[in-house]
Design an enzyme around this catalytic site. Structure first.
Site, PDB file in Angstrom:
ATOM      1  N   TYR A 156      38.474  47.610 -84.814  1.00 59.02           N
ATOM      2  CA  TYR A 156      37.792  48.668 -85.569  1.00 59.02           C
ATOM      3  C   TYR A 156      38.635  49.940 -85.653  1.00 59.02           C
ATOM      4  O   TYR A 156      38.536  50.682 -86.624  1.00 59.02           O
ATOM      5  CB  TYR A 156      36.463  49.028 -84.897  1.00 59.02           C
ATOM      6  CG  TYR A 156      35.286  48.199 -85.362  1.00 59.02           C
ATOM      7  CD1 TYR A 156      35.200  46.853 -85.047  1.00 59.02           C
ATOM      8  CD2 TYR A 156      34.249  48.779 -86.097  1.00 59.02           C
ATOM      9  CE1 TYR A 156      34.113  46.106 -85.457  1.00 59.02           C
ATOM     10  CE2 TYR A 156      33.159  48.046 -86.507  1.00 59.02           C
ATOM     11  CZ  TYR A 156      33.094  46.707 -86.185  1.00 59.02           C
ATOM     12  OH  TYR A 156      32.027  45.972 -86.597  1.00 59.02           O
ATOM     13  N   LYS A 203      37.979  35.743 -76.435  1.00 57.55           N
ATOM     14  CA  LYS A 203      38.726  34.641 -77.059  1.00 57.55           C
ATOM     15  C   LYS A 203      40.068  34.568 -76.340  1.00 57.55           C
ATOM     16  O   LYS A 203      41.145  34.669 -76.945  1.00 57.55           O
ATOM     17  CB  LYS A 203      38.867  34.914 -78.569  1.00 57.55           C
ATOM     18  CG  LYS A 203      39.467  33.780 -79.376  1.00 57.55           C
ATOM     19  CD  LYS A 203      38.582  32.566 -79.538  1.00 57.55           C
ATOM     20  CE  LYS A 203      39.314  31.455 -80.267  1.00 57.55           C
ATOM     21  NZ  LYS A 203      38.538  30.181 -80.273  1.00 57.55           N
ATOM     22  N   ASP A 235      33.466  31.568 -79.834  1.00 56.44           N
ATOM     23  CA  ASP A 235      32.962  30.486 -80.699  1.00 56.44           C
ATOM     24  C   ASP A 235      31.892  29.673 -79.978  1.00 56.44           C
ATOM     25  O   ASP A 235      30.834  29.363 -80.539  1.00 56.44           O
ATOM     26  CB  ASP A 235      34.112  29.591 -81.215  1.00 56.44           C
ATOM     27  CG  ASP A 235      35.137  29.221 -80.154  1.00 56.44           C
ATOM     28  OD1 ASP A 235      35.036  29.728 -79.016  1.00 56.44           O
ATOM     29  OD2 ASP A 235      36.030  28.413 -80.455  1.00 56.44           O
ATOM     30  N   ASP A 259      29.574  42.876 -82.693  1.00 62.65           N
ATOM     31  CA  ASP A 259      28.976  43.150 -84.002  1.00 62.65           C
ATOM     32  C   ASP A 259      28.403  41.849 -84.575  1.00 62.65           C
ATOM     33  O   ASP A 259      27.250  41.796 -85.020  1.00 62.65           O
ATOM     34  CB  ASP A 259      30.047  43.720 -84.942  1.00 62.65           C
ATOM     35  CG  ASP A 259      29.512  43.985 -86.338  1.00 62.65           C
ATOM     36  OD1 ASP A 259      28.414  44.573 -86.435  1.00 62.65           O
ATOM     37  OD2 ASP A 259      30.167  43.594 -87.318  1.00 62.65           O
ATOM     38  N   ASP A 263      24.124  40.385 -84.653  1.00 65.41           N
ATOM     39  CA  ASP A 263      23.411  40.033 -85.893  1.00 65.41           C
ATOM     40  C   ASP A 263      22.836  38.627 -85.739  1.00 65.41           C
ATOM     41  O   ASP A 263      21.691  38.360 -86.116  1.00 65.41           O
ATOM     42  CB  ASP A 263      24.351  40.060 -87.111  1.00 65.41           C
ATOM     43  CG  ASP A 263      24.279  41.379 -87.877  1.00 65.41           C
ATOM     44  OD1 ASP A 263      24.068  42.422 -87.223  1.00 65.41           O
ATOM     45  OD2 ASP A 263      24.429  41.378 -89.114  1.00 65.41           O
TER      46      ASP A 263
HETATM   47  C1  IPM Z   1      26.720  47.891 -86.778  1.00 69.03           C
HETATM   48  C2  IPM Z   1      27.199  47.944 -88.196  1.00 69.03           C
HETATM   49  C3  IPM Z   1      28.472  48.789 -88.248  1.00 69.03           C
HETATM   50  C4  IPM Z   1      29.523  48.121 -87.387  1.00 69.03           C
HETATM   51  C5  IPM Z   1      29.009  49.042 -89.661  1.00 69.03           C
HETATM   52  C6  IPM Z   1      27.970  49.660 -90.566  1.00 69.03           C
HETATM   53  C7  IPM Z   1      30.256  49.887 -89.641  1.00 69.03           C
HETATM   54  O1  IPM Z   1      27.403  46.670 -88.700  1.00 69.03           O
HETATM   55  O2  IPM Z   1      26.440  48.960 -86.195  1.00 69.03           O
HETATM   56  O3  IPM Z   1      26.591  46.794 -86.238  1.00 69.03           O
HETATM   57  O4  IPM Z   1      30.231  47.211 -87.845  1.00 69.03           O
HETATM   58  O5  IPM Z   1      29.653  48.512 -86.231  1.00 69.03           O
HETATM   59 MG    MG Z   2      26.744  45.127 -87.426  1.00 66.75          MG
END
Ligand code: IPM
Ligand code: MG
Length: 371
Positions: A156, A203, A235, A259, A263
């Site tokens: 990042y 990883k 993975d 990240d 999700d």
């Molecule tokens: C999160 C989001 C952010 C990230 C984006 C919006 C930059 O996806 O907070 O998880 O990747 O960290």
């Molecule tokens: Mg995110």
């Protein structure tokens, strides 16, 4: 809580706090109102003096000032006691990879500037939502995971390059030892207060940064002999998370892996609209839903406000040390769900149409349960 207990907490624990609200983009504008209203109500009930200020960030800030994180916002952020944030992004930039100024830069910059290196993402599974997930209820039931995602390092923030002829691009993935150490300590300390199990995800079979990560975590693990430590490749972890989520408790991982994995994990809780997060580190804490700006449903009173409300609960707990108040907020969310109320994202084919609420109605229901 009875009247005596409330009076008692008022006497011993009265707080005065400045909270900065940054609604951001898209549905951030609609959901953050409810996190704020909940904080106001809790403040009134327990006698805390919460004062609120507001600032802009993301696409709305680019439109207003040309800068996704205006100096004024950063200054207000630094001088506040905690920040409630909404969401960031706009479809316009997603479809235009060549845009030099992007909303997300605001979020990344504020994380770096505030030293928010640890992102806590609890996967809180309400029993009422067991059937909202696409995973089987028997696989999910009893899952309780706390992710520690590193937030100010990794690919990042590494150097980015694009060749002049436009045929090559690179993002540098890098970690310093101290960056791994400080988040590892936070995760191990949390593991001690939970079921004393920690899984570090990397990883290391391929990446040098992951080999440093694993080495450092192995060293730090020696200082926490009461915590059972496991190492897993990303993975494999991604697979195990949907196969048997109950096997995880505290999960420690790097920025990009965290990240993606969180999700994925949001589906355990039924919806992205349910997951709150806390970013902490050197100074002011930053609290936000993990979902994005969802421009496709923005301005339609469809977004789920519960992640923002649960982010407010995390603020009460982590930044202010107000555990009773935080618990009351989480219980109010549980009560609204128990009463059958759903936003569209957590409804299913069996949800009666008159139980499906808009953002505002759902927020109001939760407020009702904070008596
Ligand atoms: C999160 C989001 C952010 C990230 C984006 C919006 C930059 O996806 O907070 O998880 O990747 O960290
Ligand atoms: Mg995110």
């Amino acid at each position: 809580m009875n009247t005596i207990e409330i009076l008692h907490s008022k006497i011993i624990n009265l707080m005065k706090k400045n909270i900065l609200v940054i609604p951001g983009d898209g549905i951030g504008q609609e959901v953050t109102i409810w996190g704020k209203k909940v904080l106001e109500k809790i403040g009134q009930k327990y006698g805390h003096e919460f004062s609120f200020d507001e600032a802009i960030m993301g696409h709305v800030a680019i439109e207003a000032t040309g800068n996704p994180l205006p100096d004024e916002t950063l200054e207000k952020a630094k001088s506040s006691d905690a920040i409630l944030f909404g969401a960031i992004g706009h479809a316009k930039y997603d479809n235009d990879p060549s845009a030099k100024v992007r909303p997300e830069q605001g979020l990344l910059k504020i994380r770096k500037e505030l030293g928010l290196y640890a992102n806590l993402r609890p996967i809180l599974l309400f029993d009422e939502l067991l059937d909202a997930s696409s995973l089987k209820p028997e696989v999910l039931k009893g899952t309780d995971i706390l992710f520690f995602r590193e937030l100010t390092g990794d690919v990042y923030f590494g150097e980015k390059n694009r060749s002049e002829d436009n045929n090559f691009a690179s993002d540098l993935m890098n970690y310093n030892r101290y960056e791994v150490e400080r988040i590892a300590h936070k995760a191990f300390e949390a593991a001690r207060t939970r079921s004393k199990k920690l899984c570090s995800v990397d990883k290391a079979n391929v990446l040098e940064t992951s080999r440093l990560w694993r080495e450092v975590v192995q060293e730090i693990a020696k200082q926490y002999p009461d915590v059972e430590t496991e190492h897993m490749f990303i993975d494999n972890a991604a697979m195990q998370l949907v196969k048997n989520p109950k096997k995880f408790d505290v999960v420690l991982t790097a920025n990009l892996f965290g990240d993606i994995l969180t999700d994925e994990a949001s589906q355990i809780a039924g919806s992205m609209g349910m997951l709150a997060s806390a970013s902490i580190g050197d100074g002011t804490g930053f609290f936000e839903p993990i979902h994005g700006s969802a421009h496709d449903i923005a301005g339609q009173n469809k977004a789920n406000p519960l992640a923002s409300i649960l982010s407010a609960a995390l603020m009460l707990d982590i930044s202010f040390g107000l555990q009773t108040e935080a618990k009351e907020v989480t219980e109010a969310v549980a009560a609204a769900l128990k009463a059958g109320w759903r936003t569209g994202d957590i409804a299913n084919a069996n949800t009666p149409a008159d139980k499906i609420l808009g953002t505002q109605e759902m927020g109001a229901q939760v407020l009702e349960f904070i008596k």
